[in-house]
Design an enzyme around this catalytic site. Structure first.
Site, PDB file in Angstrom:
ATOM      1  N   TYR A 129       0.961  -1.369  -0.029  1.00 25.93           N
ATOM      2  CA  TYR A 129       0.059   0.130  -0.009  1.00 25.93           C
ATOM      3  C   TYR A 129       0.710   1.125  -0.035  1.00 25.93           C
ATOM      4  O   TYR A 129       1.735   1.432   0.838  1.00 25.93           O
ATOM      5  CB  TYR A 129      -0.874   0.022   1.310  1.00 25.93           C
ATOM      6  CG  TYR A 129      -1.766   1.196   1.285  1.00 25.93           C
ATOM      7  CD1 TYR A 129      -2.773   1.427   0.418  1.00 25.93           C
ATOM      8  CD2 TYR A 129      -1.472   2.191   2.202  1.00 25.93           C
ATOM      9  CE1 TYR A 129      -3.507   2.665   0.556  1.00 25.93           C
ATOM     10  CE2 TYR A 129      -2.361   3.337   2.354  1.00 25.93           C
ATOM     11  CZ  TYR A 129      -3.370   3.399   1.425  1.00 25.93           C
ATOM     12  OH  TYR A 129      -4.253   4.605   1.684  1.00 25.93           O
ATOM     13  N   ASP A 175       9.267   2.415   0.199  1.00 26.05           N
ATOM     14  CA  ASP A 175       7.978   3.013   0.970  1.00 26.05           C
ATOM     15  C   ASP A 175       8.214   2.711   2.431  1.00 26.05           C
ATOM     16  O   ASP A 175       7.778   1.550   2.776  1.00 26.05           O
ATOM     17  CB  ASP A 175       6.901   2.784   0.353  1.00 26.05           C
ATOM     18  CG  ASP A 175       5.582   3.585   0.952  1.00 26.05           C
ATOM     19  OD1 ASP A 175       5.862   4.228   2.220  1.00 26.05           O
ATOM     20  OD2 ASP A 175       4.620   3.424   0.716  1.00 26.05           O
ATOM     21  N   LYS A 187       4.064   8.508   9.470  1.00 27.82           N
ATOM     22  CA  LYS A 187       3.460   7.738  10.735  1.00 27.82           C
ATOM     23  C   LYS A 187       4.450   8.045  11.791  1.00 27.82           C
ATOM     24  O   LYS A 187       4.492   9.176  12.227  1.00 27.82           O
ATOM     25  CB  LYS A 187       3.558   6.246  10.487  1.00 27.82           C
ATOM     26  CG  LYS A 187       2.225   6.175   9.341  1.00 27.82           C
ATOM     27  CD  LYS A 187       1.943   4.662   9.239  1.00 27.82           C
ATOM     28  CE  LYS A 187       0.360   4.921   8.242  1.00 27.82           C
ATOM     29  NZ  LYS A 187       0.435   4.100   7.179  1.00 27.82           N
TER      30      LYS A 187
HETATM   31  C1  LIG Z   1       0.086   4.776   5.637  1.00 30.13           C
HETATM   32  C2  LIG Z   1       1.048   4.324   4.469  1.00 30.13           C
HETATM   33  C3  LIG Z   1       1.057   5.281   3.334  1.00 30.13           C
HETATM   34  C4  LIG Z   1      -0.032   6.519   3.440  1.00 30.13           C
HETATM   35  O1  LIG Z   1       0.225   7.405   4.459  1.00 30.13           O
HETATM   36  P1  LIG Z   1      -0.848   8.412   4.688  1.00 30.13           P
HETATM   37  O2  LIG Z   1      -0.348   9.192   6.021  1.00 30.13           O
HETATM   38  O3  LIG Z   1      -2.118   7.625   5.308  1.00 30.13           O
HETATM   39  O4  LIG Z   1      -1.084   9.139   3.470  1.00 30.13           O
HETATM   40  C5  LIG Z   1       1.724   5.104   2.316  1.00 30.13           C
HETATM   41  N1  LIG Z   1       2.531   3.992   2.377  1.00 30.13           N
HETATM   42  C6  LIG Z   1       2.524   3.178   3.333  1.00 30.13           C
HETATM   43  C7  LIG Z   1       3.563   1.930   3.486  1.00 30.13           C
HETATM   44  C8  LIG Z   1       1.865   3.259   4.569  1.00 30.13           C
HETATM   45  O5  LIG Z   1       1.759   2.341   5.409  1.00 30.13           O
END
Ligand SMILES: *Cc1c(COP(=O)(O)O)cnc(C)c1O
Length: 425
Positions: free
Chosen positions: A142, A237, A265
Site C-alpha cells: 500500500y 516506501d 507515521k
Molecule cells: C500509511 C501508509 C501510506 C500512506 O500514508 P498516509 O499518511 O495515510 O497518507 C503510504 N505507504 C505506506 C507503506 C503506508 O503504510
C-alpha cells in the site's frame, strides 16, 4: 443505543459512511464505528466509558504510546509560539538535520503532510529524473491513495495494472506496472519486457499493509539489481517501517540503499507529517532549485515538526528498539504453542491470522499465502478481543503495533484473551 451508535448515526448524515478514513467504519469486522474519546499510554477510551489496550495505535505513528509526556510538553510550548508560520523556521531544520545525520544515504529531505503526498512526490521526482513514465509496484503493498498507486494487477502476466478505485483513469492505470511479491521469476519476465520503460519501482521493503509479508533478501536484491541494470530508481516506501524497525528503518537493518525513501507515521510523533528523502542530486530536482514542482501550505508545520523531533530524539540511542524487541519476544513466546494461530512479527510489528498457511517454511510472504480462515474468522476474533478489553486493528489485513508504553502485563492480557477465543482453545 450506545453513545458510539448515536454519534455514528449522526456522522453518517454529514460524512460519507460516517468516517474520514474507510477502515474506521469497522465494516471489515462486522461492526459500526467506535467513537473514541481519549487515549494515553497503551490505553484508548471510547465515548461509552470503556477502556481498551490499544494494539492499533493509530495505525503506526505512536511508537512511544499515546500522549507521550515529553512530546506533549514540547507540543504545548510549540503551540504557544504560533501554530503555523508559513515561512522558513528552525524546527524543520532541526528535524531534517537529525534525520540526515542519522541515515547516511539520506542527504536531503522534504517534509509534506502525509505518506500519500510523500509517495506522490517521489513518483514525480523519479519520472523527472529518468525521463521515463512507468512505475512498478507490487500487489499487496500500500502506498496511500494517489491515483497511480490505486492500481492492482491486471489479468494475465505481470504487467500493466487496472484501477483499484472508481475515478482512476485507465490511462493512469496503464502507466503503473504491477508485479507479485516473492516471485522472482515473474519479476524477471516483467523486466525483460518493460525494463527500459520503468522510471522507478516502489515497494514496502517489509510489506505491512496486507498482513505482514516479509520478503526474502534474494527477492529484494534481485529487484535492486534489475533496476540498476535498467537505469531505473528504487523507492523504498518506509512510511510504516521508517524509524520503527530502527532509526534508519528497513534500509538500515537490511543494509540496502534505495535511491529515494518515503516516510510518514512515526516521523510526525502523532501529528500529520510525511517526508521524502534521498541522494542530493535527486532531491535537488525539487522546486525551488529544480524543475519538479511540490509545495504545501501547512508543510513542515512547526507543531508537527517539534512532535517529530522529540519522537525521533527519544529513539536515537537505540534503547527504545531494544525494549520493543523484548516486548515482541515476550508476545511471540506467549503465543508460540497455539497451532491454530499464525503469528508473523518483525520488531514491533505483528500480524495474527487464524489458521495455517501451506507455504514450505510456514511464513506468509504474499497475499495468496494468507489462509482464507484468517479473513473469514477475523470478525469474530476481533469482537471477542474487544469484549475482553483489547482493541486490535479493525481489519484482517492491518498489522498490530507495539509501543514502548505497552508492558509485558498488557501483552499477557492479550495472550490470555487470545487463548479464550473458543475456536483457538
Ligand atoms: C500509511 C501508509 C501510506 C500512506 O500514508 P498516509 O499518511 O495515510 O497518507 C503510504 N505507504 C505506506 C507503506 C503506508 O503504510
Amino acid at each position: 443505543m450506545s453513545r458510539s451508535e448515536e454519534y455514528f448515526a449522526r456522522a453518517r448524515n454529514v460524512t460519507p459512511g460516517g468516517v474520514h478514513s474507510p477502515v474506521r467504519a469497522l465494516r471489515a469486522v462486522g461492526g459500526t464505528a467506535l467513537f473514541m474519546e481519549s487515549a494515553s499510554g497503551a490505553t484508548i477510551r471510547d465515548v461509552d466509558g470503556n477502556s481498551y489496550i490499544d494494539y492499533c495505535m493509530s495505525f503506526g505513528p505512536l511508537i512511544h504510546g499515546h500522549s507521550d509526556p515529553e512530546i506533549i510538553k514540547a507540543v504545548h510550548a510549540a503551540i504557544d509560539r504560533g501554530t503555523s508560520l508559513g515561512t522558513a523556521e528552525q524546527y524543520s531544520l532541526e528535524l531534517a538535520e537529525l534525520i540526515t545525520d542519522s541515515i547516511a544515504w539520506v542527504d536531503s529531505i522534504r517534509f509534506v503532510n502525509s505518506g500519500t503526498e510523500a509517495v506522490m512526490t517521489a513518483i514525480r521526482l523519479a519520472r523527472a529524473a529518468t525521463g521515463r513514465v512507468k512505475i512498478l509496484k507490487f500487489d499487496g503493498c500500500y502506498h496511500g491513495h494517489t491515483d497511480s498507486m490505486l492500481i492492482r494487477a491486471g489479468s494475465g502476466l505481470a504487467g500493466p495494472g487496472q484501477a483499484d478505485s472508481a475515478g482512476v483513469p485507465a490511462g493512469i492505470a496503464a502507466d503503473t506496472l504491477v508485479a507479485q511479491l516473492d516471485d522472482i521469476h515473474s519479476l524477471e519476465q516483467l523486466f525483460d519486457r518493460h525494463g527500459d520503460e520503468i522510471a522507478a519501482a516502489i515497494i514496502e521493503p517489509l510489506p505491512a499493509n496486507y498482513g505482514l509479508l516479509p520478503q526474502t533478501g534474494a527477492f529484494l536484491q534481485m529487484l535492486a539489481d534489475q533496476l540498476q541494470r535498467h537505469d531505473a530508481l528504487l523507492i523504498f516506501d518506509e512510511v510504516i517501517t521508517g524509524f520503527r524497525l530502527a532509526l534508519g528503518g528497513f534500509a538500515e537493518i537490511s543494509g540496502m540503499q534505495p535511491d529515494l525513501v518515503t516516510y510518514g507515521k512515526v516521523i510526525g510523533g502523532g501529528f500529520p507529517v510525511g517526508a521524502l528523502g534521498g541522494r542530493r542530486e535527486l532531491m535537488d530536482l525539487l522546486a525551488p532549485d529544480g524543475p519538479v514542482y511540490q509545495a504545501g501550505t501547512l508543510s513542515a508545520n512547526p507543531v508537527a515538526m517539534v512532535a517529530g523531533l522529540v519522537a525521533l530524539r527519544k529513539l536515537r540511542d537505540g534503547s527504545a528498539y531494544r525494549e520493543l524487541d523484548e516486548h515482541a519476544n515476550h508476545l511471540a513466546n506467549a503465543l508460540a504453542d497455539l497451532d491454530d494461530l499464525l503469528v508473523q512479527q518483525r520488531g514491533s510489528l505483528f500480524w495474527m491470522g487464524l489458521g495455517q498457511t501451506d507455504t514450505p517454511d510456514g511464513i506468509v510472504r504474499s497475499p495468496e499465502a494468507i489462509p482464507e480462515s484468517a479473513v473469514k474468522r477475523y470478525s469474530a476474533f476481533f469482537q471477542h478481543m474487544l469484549g475482553n478489553g483489547i482493541y486490535l486493528p479493525p481489519s484482517p489485513f492491518e498489522v498490530g503495533f507495539l509501543s514502548t508504553a505497552h508492558t509485558d502485563q498488557h501483552l499477557d492480557e492479550l495472550a490470555v484473551a487470545v487463548r479464550q477465543f473458543p475456536a483457538i482453545q
